[in-house]
Design a protein around this motif. Structure first.
Motif, short mmCIF file in Angstrom:
data_model
loop_
_atom_site.label_atom_id
_atom_site.label_comp_id
_atom_site.label_asym_id
_atom_site.label_seq_id
_atom_site.Cartn_x
_atom_site.Cartn_y
_atom_site.Cartn_z
N GLY A 153 0.82 -1.21 0.00
CA GLY A 153 0.00 0.00 0.00
C GLY A 153 0.84 1.26 0.00
N HIS A 154 1.89 1.27 0.80
CA HIS A 154 2.80 2.42 0.87
C HIS A 154 3.51 2.61 -0.47
CE1 HIS A 154 5.75 5.26 2.36
NE2 HIS A 154 6.70 4.48 1.87
N GLU A 155 3.97 1.52 -1.07
CA GLU A 155 4.68 1.60 -2.36
C GLU A 155 3.75 2.08 -3.48
OE1 GLU A 155 7.97 1.26 -2.90
OE2 GLU A 155 8.16 1.07 -0.74
N ILE A 156 2.50 1.63 -3.45
CA ILE A 156 1.52 2.09 -4.44
C ILE A 156 1.29 3.59 -4.28
CG2 ILE A 156 -0.91 1.95 -5.14
CD1 ILE A 156 -0.75 -1.07 -4.35
N GLN A 157 1.11 4.04 -3.04
CA GLN A 157 0.89 5.47 -2.79
C GLN A 157 2.08 6.30 -3.24
OE1 GLN A 157 -0.11 6.46 1.24
NE2 GLN A 157 -0.05 8.64 0.86
N ARG A 158 3.28 5.84 -2.95
CA ARG A 158 4.47 6.59 -3.36
C ARG A 158 4.57 6.69 -4.88
NH1 ARG A 158 10.40 4.97 -1.40
NH2 ARG A 158 9.95 3.17 -2.70
N ALA A 159 4.33 5.59 -5.57
CA ALA A 159 4.38 5.60 -7.04
C ALA A 159 3.33 6.56 -7.60
CB ALA A 159 4.19 4.20 -7.60
N ALA A 160 2.12 6.50 -7.05
CA ALA A 160 1.05 7.40 -7.51
C ALA A 160 1.41 8.85 -7.25
CB ALA A 160 -0.26 7.04 -6.83
N ASP A 161 1.99 9.14 -6.09
CA ASP A 161 2.41 10.51 -5.78
C ASP A 161 3.46 11.01 -6.77
OD1 ASP A 161 0.69 10.59 -3.63
OD2 ASP A 161 2.26 10.26 -2.11
N GLU A 162 4.26 10.09 -7.31
CA GLU A 162 5.29 10.43 -8.29
C GLU A 162 4.73 10.43 -9.71
OE1 GLU A 162 8.36 7.56 -7.56
OE2 GLU A 162 8.90 8.44 -5.63
N GLY A 163 3.43 10.12 -9.86
CA GLY A 163 2.81 10.09 -11.18
C GLY A 163 3.18 8.87 -11.99
N ARG A 164 3.61 7.81 -11.32
CA ARG A 164 4.04 6.59 -11.99
C ARG A 164 2.94 5.54 -11.96
NH1 ARG A 164 9.19 4.86 -8.94
NH2 ARG A 164 9.21 3.26 -10.55
N SER A 165 2.88 4.75 -13.00
CA SER A 165 1.97 3.60 -13.02
C SER A 165 2.53 2.51 -12.12
CB SER A 165 1.83 3.05 -14.44
OG SER A 165 1.22 4.00 -15.28
N VAL A 166 1.66 1.60 -11.70
CA VAL A 166 2.05 0.48 -10.85
C VAL A 166 1.70 -0.82 -11.55
CG1 VAL A 166 1.51 -0.73 -8.69
CG2 VAL A 166 1.75 1.75 -8.70
N VAL A 167 2.63 -1.75 -11.54
CA VAL A 167 2.34 -3.12 -11.98
C VAL A 167 2.28 -3.92 -10.69
CG1 VAL A 167 3.07 -5.09 -13.35
CG2 VAL A 167 3.52 -2.77 -14.17
N LEU A 168 1.08 -4.27 -10.28
CA LEU A 168 0.85 -5.01 -9.05
C LEU A 168 0.91 -6.49 -9.40
CD1 LEU A 168 0.24 -4.45 -6.08
CD2 LEU A 168 -2.19 -4.60 -6.64
N VAL A 169 1.83 -7.22 -8.78
CA VAL A 169 2.09 -8.61 -9.14
C VAL A 169 1.72 -9.54 -7.99
CG1 VAL A 169 3.81 -10.24 -9.99
CG2 VAL A 169 4.00 -7.83 -10.60
N ALA A 170 0.84 -10.52 -8.28
CA ALA A 170 0.42 -11.51 -7.29
C ALA A 170 1.47 -12.61 -7.18
CB ALA A 170 -0.93 -12.10 -7.69
N ALA A 171 1.35 -13.41 -6.14
CA ALA A 171 2.30 -14.50 -5.91
C ALA A 171 2.36 -15.49 -7.06
CB ALA A 171 1.95 -15.21 -4.60
#
Length: 79
Positions: free
Chosen positions: A47-65
């Motif tokens: 959650g923290h990493e997603i928020q940081r990326a969004a704050d930087e205007g970056r897309s997120v590739v969320l990867v499941a196990a």
């Protein structure tokens, strides 16, 4: 390029998907946005990493196990 099984099995799902994305980008056919953050979905800090990326205007590739992924794009209008 040869990869050893032990090295590959030690990497996180996000690291594996990111390495595949790099290989595809070199070939000019990456399905992921440039500068995307590759994040393991099952970690306590996701959650923290997603928020940081969004704050930087970056897309997120969320990867499941299991290696499946979902691309989350930042809402730039909210900034």
């Amino acid at each position: 390029m040869g990869k050893t099984m032990s090295t590959d099995s030690d990497r996180s799902p996000a690291a594996k998907v990111m390495n595949e994305a790099i290989d595809l980008a070199i070939e000019g056919r990456s399905p992921y946005p440039e500068r995307a953050a590759f994040i393991d979905a099952d970690t306590p800090y996701a959650g923290h990493e997603i928020q940081r990326a969004a704050d930087e205007g970056r897309s997120v590739v969320l990867v499941a196990a299991d290696g499946s992924s979902r691309v989350l794009k930042p809402d730039l209008a909210a900034h």
